[in-house]
Design an enzyme around this catalytic site. Sequence first.
Site, PDB file in Angstrom:
ATOM      1  N   ASP A  51      26.540  42.473  43.185  1.00  0.00           N
ATOM      2  CA  ASP A  51      25.723  41.943  42.082  1.00  0.00           C
ATOM      3  C   ASP A  51      26.080  40.480  41.854  1.00  0.00           C
ATOM      4  O   ASP A  51      27.245  40.148  41.634  1.00  0.00           O
ATOM      5  CB  ASP A  51      25.991  42.730  40.795  1.00  0.00           C
ATOM      6  CG  ASP A  51      25.209  42.146  39.618  1.00  0.00           C
ATOM      7  OD1 ASP A  51      23.989  42.385  39.549  1.00  0.00           O
ATOM      8  OD2 ASP A  51      25.815  41.421  38.794  1.00  0.00           O
ATOM      9  N   TYR A  56      25.491  31.999  38.444  1.00  0.00           N
ATOM     10  CA  TYR A  56      26.952  32.140  38.577  1.00  0.00           C
ATOM     11  C   TYR A  56      27.490  30.945  39.378  1.00  0.00           C
ATOM     12  O   TYR A  56      27.351  30.886  40.599  1.00  0.00           O
ATOM     13  CB  TYR A  56      27.344  33.457  39.244  1.00  0.00           C
ATOM     14  CG  TYR A  56      27.028  34.709  38.418  1.00  0.00           C
ATOM     15  CD1 TYR A  56      26.680  34.613  37.066  1.00  0.00           C
ATOM     16  CD2 TYR A  56      27.094  35.971  38.969  1.00  0.00           C
ATOM     17  CE1 TYR A  56      26.396  35.741  36.315  1.00  0.00           C
ATOM     18  CE2 TYR A  56      26.816  37.109  38.215  1.00  0.00           C
ATOM     19  CZ  TYR A  56      26.462  36.983  36.893  1.00  0.00           C
ATOM     20  OH  TYR A  56      26.186  38.112  36.148  1.00  0.00           O
ATOM     21  N   HIS A 122      17.300  38.424  33.947  1.00  0.00           N
ATOM     22  CA  HIS A 122      18.690  38.275  33.506  1.00  0.00           C
ATOM     23  C   HIS A 122      18.792  38.274  31.974  1.00  0.00           C
ATOM     24  O   HIS A 122      18.826  37.216  31.348  1.00  0.00           O
ATOM     25  CB  HIS A 122      19.251  36.972  34.092  1.00  0.00           C
ATOM     26  CG  HIS A 122      20.740  36.906  34.112  1.00  0.00           C
ATOM     27  ND1 HIS A 122      21.428  35.999  34.866  1.00  0.00           N
ATOM     28  CD2 HIS A 122      21.690  37.642  33.478  1.00  0.00           C
ATOM     29  CE1 HIS A 122      22.724  36.157  34.691  1.00  0.00           C
ATOM     30  NE2 HIS A 122      22.908  37.147  33.844  1.00  0.00           N
ATOM     31  N   SER A 153      18.167  43.406  33.723  1.00  0.00           N
ATOM     32  CA  SER A 153      19.491  43.490  33.115  1.00  0.00           C
ATOM     33  C   SER A 153      19.289  43.314  31.616  1.00  0.00           C
ATOM     34  O   SER A 153      18.578  42.404  31.187  1.00  0.00           O
ATOM     35  CB  SER A 153      20.389  42.377  33.678  1.00  0.00           C
ATOM     36  OG  SER A 153      21.667  42.477  33.090  1.00  0.00           O
TER      37      SER A 153
HETATM   38  N1  LIG Z   1      24.015  39.662  31.881  1.00  0.00           N
HETATM   39  C1  LIG Z   1      24.380  40.209  33.010  1.00  0.00           C
HETATM   40  O1  LIG Z   1      23.546  40.666  33.746  1.00  0.00           O
HETATM   41  C2  LIG Z   1      25.847  40.289  33.343  1.00  0.00           C
HETATM   42  C3  LIG Z   1      26.803  39.946  32.379  1.00  0.00           C
HETATM   43  C4  LIG Z   1      28.147  40.139  32.661  1.00  0.00           C
HETATM   44  C5  LIG Z   1      28.531  40.631  33.893  1.00  0.00           C
HETATM   45  N2  LIG Z   1      27.592  40.931  34.840  1.00  0.00           N
HETATM   46  C6  LIG Z   1      27.986  41.460  36.172  1.00  0.00           C
HETATM   47  O2  LIG Z   1      28.911  42.509  36.003  1.00  0.00           O
HETATM   48  C7  LIG Z   1      30.117  42.249  36.733  1.00  0.00           C
HETATM   49  C8  LIG Z   1      31.276  42.911  36.020  1.00  0.00           C
HETATM   50  O3  LIG Z   1      31.417  42.491  34.686  1.00  0.00           O
HETATM   51  P1  LIG Z   1      32.525  41.424  34.235  1.00  0.00           P
HETATM   52  O4  LIG Z   1      33.056  40.799  35.461  1.00  0.00           O
HETATM   53  O5  LIG Z   1      31.932  40.596  33.186  1.00  0.00           O
HETATM   54  O6  LIG Z   1      33.644  42.296  33.551  1.00  0.00           O
HETATM   55  P2  LIG Z   1      34.654  43.436  34.051  1.00  0.00           P
HETATM   56  O7  LIG Z   1      34.276  43.929  35.389  1.00  0.00           O
HETATM   57  O8  LIG Z   1      34.727  44.387  32.919  1.00  0.00           O
HETATM   58  O9  LIG Z   1      36.066  42.673  34.085  1.00  0.00           O
HETATM   59  C9  LIG Z   1      36.441  41.864  35.154  1.00  0.00           C
HETATM   60  C10 LIG Z   1      37.874  41.398  34.961  1.00  0.00           C
HETATM   61  O10 LIG Z   1      38.735  42.526  34.936  1.00  0.00           O
HETATM   62  C11 LIG Z   1      39.955  42.233  35.579  1.00  0.00           C
HETATM   63  N3  LIG Z   1      40.101  43.125  36.749  1.00  0.00           N
HETATM   64  C12 LIG Z   1      39.179  43.432  37.682  1.00  0.00           C
HETATM   65  N4  LIG Z   1      39.671  44.318  38.568  1.00  0.00           N
HETATM   66  C13 LIG Z   1      40.940  44.563  38.190  1.00  0.00           C
HETATM   67  C14 LIG Z   1      41.965  45.389  38.713  1.00  0.00           C
HETATM   68  N5  LIG Z   1      41.762  46.159  39.789  1.00  0.00           N
HETATM   69  N6  LIG Z   1      43.168  45.390  38.076  1.00  0.00           N
HETATM   70  C15 LIG Z   1      43.378  44.628  36.984  1.00  0.00           C
HETATM   71  N7  LIG Z   1      42.439  43.838  36.438  1.00  0.00           N
HETATM   72  C16 LIG Z   1      41.231  43.812  37.041  1.00  0.00           C
HETATM   73  C17 LIG Z   1      39.898  40.786  36.012  1.00  0.00           C
HETATM   74  O11 LIG Z   1      40.499  40.034  34.971  1.00  0.00           O
HETATM   75  P3  LIG Z   1      41.337  38.689  35.287  1.00  0.00           P
HETATM   76  O12 LIG Z   1      40.279  37.685  35.624  1.00  0.00           O
HETATM   77  O13 LIG Z   1      42.026  38.426  33.986  1.00  0.00           O
HETATM   78  O14 LIG Z   1      42.252  39.004  36.421  1.00  0.00           O
HETATM   79  C18 LIG Z   1      38.404  40.542  36.093  1.00  0.00           C
HETATM   80  O15 LIG Z   1      38.070  39.190  35.944  1.00  0.00           O
HETATM   81  C19 LIG Z   1      30.145  40.719  36.832  1.00  0.00           C
HETATM   82  O16 LIG Z   1      30.967  40.243  37.876  1.00  0.00           O
HETATM   83  C20 LIG Z   1      28.673  40.427  37.056  1.00  0.00           C
HETATM   84  O17 LIG Z   1      28.332  40.666  38.417  1.00  0.00           O
HETATM   85  C21 LIG Z   1      26.264  40.786  34.573  1.00  0.00           C
END
Ligand SMILES: NC(=O)c1ccc[n+]([C@@H]2O[C@H](COP(=O)([O-])OP(=O)(O)OC[C@H]3O[C@@H](n4cnc5c(N)ncnc54)[C@H](OP(=O)(O)O)[C@@H]3O)[C@@H](O)[C@H]2O)c1
Length: 328
Positions: A51, A56, A122, A153
Amino acid sequence: MRLRPFGRSPVNVSDIGFGAWQIGGAWGDVSAEDAKAALNAALDSGMTFIDTADVYGDGRSEKFIAEVLKARGRPRPIVATKAGRRLNPHTVEGYNRKNLEGFIDRSLKNLAVDSLDLVQLHCPPVEALYRPELFAVLDDIRKSGKIKAYGVSVEKVEEALKAIEFPNVVSIQIIYNIFRQRPADLFFREAQRRKVAVIVRVPLASGLLSGKITAESRFAPDDHRTFNRHGEAFDVGETFAGVPFEAGLQAVEELRKLVPAGATMAQFALRWILMNEAVTVVIPGARNAEQARANAAASDLAPITAETLVAAREIYDRLIAKHVHQRW
Ligand SMILES: NC(=O)c1ccc[n+]([C@@H]2O[C@H](COP(=O)([O-])OP(=O)(O)OC[C@H]3O[C@@H](n4cnc5c(N)ncnc54)[C@H](OP(=O)(O)O)[C@@H]3O)[C@@H](O)[C@H]2O)c1
């Protein structure tokens, strides 16, 4: 790695995918080397769904994906991108044919493909979901071959319910995690009934649910966990899932006791999401190869016991629901 059917399409995808926001921007410094290593580790671990979004890192994430996939050759994973957030101001009027075609052409170029697997609006303004003409434009673009499918989304459950009324919406991306449980009440049932794929984002509540964040944790100035803690730049629900930091930390301490032996807290949080069969793919963001590999391994964990599910729900009801439940 386990697979699940992607909604109505004949394609199966890995139930854990790769969230590629981190390798674009807004999460502090992630080097090109780490970004590409994270992607390669994800794909080596069996992930077949990525995704990303055009915004980004203003295309940085899409370009890394193109580079890594070119070097690896076939088979290719499904790459979902997003369109709409390049609009400034971000208004419903901007969601017109000319702009959407422009955004899609740019993503085709960044991702170095002739056709995008999946384009998601988005988190558009809610009024966009009341404009059938906008979805007719997406149908036209799909017929032209530039996109294979489209989805939406969303921020709120109600937006998800509205968006799936459009018959060609194949997927909904929404926040669902131990701290955001309302999608499971009604939306998941409706999505299953219509065979709409459910892409779950922010599964770790921006890292809170990894259990490694403490009251002393500090984030870089260009990390949204610094600059969007109160919704200054975009919906506050995207940062720590909208849970006030201290309340989140308190709940994490209680959840820690529920993590089964052999799993990390992050893996437990991902497996908790996969317990719901309406979920198609969970897309944790990873900033390095180690995180990507650990996340992939959550797919193979044993199911969470009914007793533990009840205990996790009790923590949510007592400490978290009042902050988020009716809001999103
Ligand atoms: N509006 C939208 O459509 C929208 C909005 C938000 C996100 N997204 C998508 O959703 C994806 C996921 O959401 P998100 O990245 O916001 O939040 P998330 O997946 O809840 O959190 C990601 C963070 O969690 C930590 N992490 C990840 N894997 C880990 C592991 N195995 N062990 C320990 N810590 C871990 C890291 O923190 P640290 O950086 O502190 O290491 C990472 O930066 C995004 O990458 C994006 O593709 C879409």
